[in-house]
Design a protein around this motif. Sequence first.
Motif, PDB file in Angstrom:
ATOM      1  N   ARG A   1      -2.902  -4.399  -0.766  1.00 59.37           N
ATOM      2  CA  ARG A   1      -3.160  -5.173  -1.819  1.00 59.37           C
ATOM      3  C   ARG A   1      -2.417  -6.382  -1.897  1.00 59.37           C
ATOM      4  O   ARG A   1      -1.133  -6.360  -1.269  1.00 59.37           O
ATOM      5  CB  ARG A   1      -2.876  -4.610  -3.121  1.00 59.37           C
ATOM      6  CG  ARG A   1      -3.389  -5.325  -4.272  1.00 59.37           C
ATOM      7  CD  ARG A   1      -3.664  -4.385  -5.668  1.00 59.37           C
ATOM      8  NE  ARG A   1      -4.029  -5.154  -6.580  1.00 59.37           N
ATOM      9  CZ  ARG A   1      -4.975  -4.470  -7.609  1.00 59.37           C
ATOM     10  NH1 ARG A   1      -5.406  -3.367  -7.287  1.00 59.37           N
ATOM     11  NH2 ARG A   1      -5.339  -5.165  -8.380  1.00 59.37           N
TER      12      ARG A   1
ATOM     13  N   TYR B   1      -0.125  -9.765  -2.587  1.00 54.09           N
ATOM     14  CA  TYR B   1       0.492 -10.281  -3.469  1.00 54.09           C
ATOM     15  C   TYR B   1       0.851 -11.706  -3.056  1.00 54.09           C
ATOM     16  O   TYR B   1       1.328 -11.861  -1.699  1.00 54.09           O
ATOM     17  CB  TYR B   1       1.508  -9.460  -4.045  1.00 54.09           C
ATOM     18  CG  TYR B   1       1.505  -8.356  -4.743  1.00 54.09           C
ATOM     19  CD1 TYR B   1       1.906  -8.139  -6.171  1.00 54.09           C
ATOM     20  CD2 TYR B   1       0.716  -7.336  -4.329  1.00 54.09           C
ATOM     21  CE1 TYR B   1       1.682  -7.276  -7.010  1.00 54.09           C
ATOM     22  CE2 TYR B   1       0.650  -6.171  -4.951  1.00 54.09           C
ATOM     23  CZ  TYR B   1       0.941  -6.079  -6.338  1.00 54.09           C
ATOM     24  OH  TYR B   1       0.479  -4.965  -7.081  1.00 54.09           O
TER      25      TYR B   1
ATOM     26  N   SER C   1       0.655  -1.211   0.089  1.00 55.30           N
ATOM     27  CA  SER C   1      -0.175  -0.029   0.163  1.00 55.30           C
ATOM     28  C   SER C   1       0.690   1.341   0.144  1.00 55.30           C
ATOM     29  O   SER C   1       2.177   1.197   0.506  1.00 55.30           O
ATOM     30  CB  SER C   1      -0.958   0.181   1.187  1.00 55.30           C
ATOM     31  OG  SER C   1      -1.865   1.121   1.381  1.00 55.30           O
TER      32      SER C   1
ATOM     33  N   ARG D   1     -12.216  -7.394  -2.146  1.00 54.89           N
ATOM     34  CA  ARG D   1     -11.478  -7.344  -3.623  1.00 54.89           C
ATOM     35  C   ARG D   1     -11.105  -6.059  -4.091  1.00 54.89           C
ATOM     36  O   ARG D   1     -12.003  -5.063  -3.857  1.00 54.89           O
ATOM     37  CB  ARG D   1     -12.448  -7.982  -4.611  1.00 54.89           C
ATOM     38  CG  ARG D   1     -12.774  -9.486  -4.226  1.00 54.89           C
ATOM     39  CD  ARG D   1     -11.401 -10.238  -4.706  1.00 54.89           C
ATOM     40  NE  ARG D   1     -11.220  -9.992  -6.293  1.00 54.89           N
ATOM     41  CZ  ARG D   1     -10.187 -10.484  -6.890  1.00 54.89           C
ATOM     42  NH1 ARG D   1      -8.957 -11.117  -6.089  1.00 54.89           N
ATOM     43  NH2 ARG D   1     -10.096 -10.467  -8.014  1.00 54.89           N
ATOM     44  N   ALA D   2      -9.946  -5.902  -4.562  1.00 60.89           N
ATOM     45  CA  ALA D   2      -9.596  -4.526  -5.167  1.00 60.89           C
ATOM     46  C   ALA D   2      -9.817  -4.589  -6.651  1.00 60.89           C
ATOM     47  O   ALA D   2     -10.019  -3.681  -7.320  1.00 60.89           O
ATOM     48  CB  ALA D   2      -8.048  -4.634  -5.151  1.00 60.89           C
TER      49      ALA D   2
ATOM     50  N   ASP E   1      -0.404 -10.474  -8.497  1.00 56.67           N
ATOM     51  CA  ASP E   1      -1.314  -9.648  -7.851  1.00 56.67           C
ATOM     52  C   ASP E   1      -2.549 -10.360  -7.642  1.00 56.67           C
ATOM     53  O   ASP E   1      -3.103 -10.559  -8.968  1.00 56.67           O
ATOM     54  CB  ASP E   1      -1.358  -8.283  -8.593  1.00 56.67           C
ATOM     55  CG  ASP E   1      -2.375  -7.259  -8.044  1.00 56.67           C
ATOM     56  OD1 ASP E   1      -2.972  -7.779  -7.047  1.00 56.67           O
ATOM     57  OD2 ASP E   1      -2.509  -6.281  -8.806  1.00 56.67           O
TER      58      ASP E   1
ATOM     59  N   GLU F   1     -14.582  -0.395  -0.989  1.00 56.99           N
ATOM     60  CA  GLU F   1     -14.586  -1.129   0.124  1.00 56.99           C
ATOM     61  C   GLU F   1     -15.679  -0.556   1.338  1.00 56.99           C
ATOM     62  O   GLU F   1     -16.176  -1.244   1.941  1.00 56.99           O
ATOM     63  CB  GLU F   1     -13.038  -1.204   0.858  1.00 56.99           C
ATOM     64  CG  GLU F   1     -12.711  -0.234   1.480  1.00 56.99           C
ATOM     65  CD  GLU F   1     -11.914   0.867   0.742  1.00 56.99           C
ATOM     66  OE1 GLU F   1     -11.329   1.935   1.355  1.00 56.99           O
ATOM     67  OE2 GLU F   1     -12.216   0.757  -0.539  1.00 56.99           O
TER      68      GLU F   1
ATOM     69  N   GLY G   1      -5.369  -9.568  -6.544  1.00 58.48           N
ATOM     70  CA  GLY G   1      -6.492  -8.593  -6.540  1.00 58.48           C
ATOM     71  C   GLY G   1      -7.296  -8.699  -5.112  1.00 58.48           C
ATOM     72  O   GLY G   1      -8.608  -7.868  -5.198  1.00 58.48           O
ATOM     73  N   ASP G   2      -6.812  -9.350  -4.138  1.00 59.46           N
ATOM     74  CA  ASP G   2      -7.548  -9.316  -2.838  1.00 59.46           C
ATOM     75  C   ASP G   2      -7.022  -8.384  -1.904  1.00 59.46           C
ATOM     76  O   ASP G   2      -5.757  -7.744  -2.214  1.00 59.46           O
ATOM     77  CB  ASP G   2      -7.430 -10.513  -1.974  1.00 59.46           C
ATOM     78  CG  ASP G   2      -8.127 -11.677  -2.690  1.00 59.46           C
ATOM     79  OD1 ASP G   2      -9.383 -11.382  -3.312  1.00 59.46           O
ATOM     80  OD2 ASP G   2      -7.871 -12.871  -2.795  1.00 59.46           O
ATOM     81  N   LEU G   3      -7.921  -7.635  -1.052  1.00 61.02           N
ATOM     82  CA  LEU G   3      -7.372  -6.661  -0.236  1.00 61.02           C
ATOM     83  C   LEU G   3      -7.112  -7.484   1.317  1.00 61.02           C
ATOM     84  O   LEU G   3      -8.243  -8.191   1.658  1.00 61.02           O
ATOM     85  CB  LEU G   3      -8.485  -5.553   0.134  1.00 61.02           C
ATOM     86  CG  LEU G   3      -8.579  -4.725  -1.375  1.00 61.02           C
ATOM     87  CD1 LEU G   3      -9.631  -3.624  -1.167  1.00 61.02           C
ATOM     88  CD2 LEU G   3      -7.181  -3.939  -1.610  1.00 61.02           C
TER      89      LEU G   3
END
Length: 218
Positions: free
Chosen positions: A58, A60, A47, A108-109, A90, A203, A92-94
């Motif tokens: 985010r 990874y 971040s 999810r991002a 990546d 979010e 795509g999750d937060l």
Amino acid sequence: MFGVALQSGWGMTELGVGTLTSREDPPDWPSHSDGRPLPWAELDLRSDTEITVDRPGRLYARGGGVCLATLGRDSGALTVIAEHEDGWFDTGDLAVPDGRGGIRLMGRAGDRIGGAFMIPVNDVESELLTHPGVADVALVGYPDGHGGELACAVVVAAGSPPVTLEELRAYLTGKGMTDWYLPSRLELVEQLPRNDNGKVRKELLRRELQTGAALTTE
């Protein structure tokens, strides 16, 4: 009930199972965590700002279980994972740290919503923005009660009376969009919450929608 401790984990098609809580964790820990990385998975939270519950990082992943490559859904472009970001994928999750060496998933991002069928959010939002009754819009997922998601259109209306859900669905249908792309819920707000860079903070919208109540953002 059965005398067996619950465990919580996280994974995805491109990685397999990546994290898991332990049987040695406190009995209620799976309600606070999605577990620590398993031996074959490295995780990294990234971040530009401090990672908090309100501003998750985010997620990874890297390791032998990560898929070799991905193929772009729209572009058809082949991306070999090992050739980029030193092998970091990546997801795509937060997520946020759970305080015990693991993570807690926050959402999810990536702009995709759905379950068995995925909704390309950018495509739907772009079409909705061309509707004369829509000044601004964010498409956000909310639980369908069966493990998937439905789409909610959070709209800043242009004019009065405000646009209706039925009008938006008919408009998208007229643009040739398939039925499962269409929002099944509409929330009207005076403005969308945005961060310092102008990006919609989905979010926050997603969190309120998960309660099943109308958005309080005005």
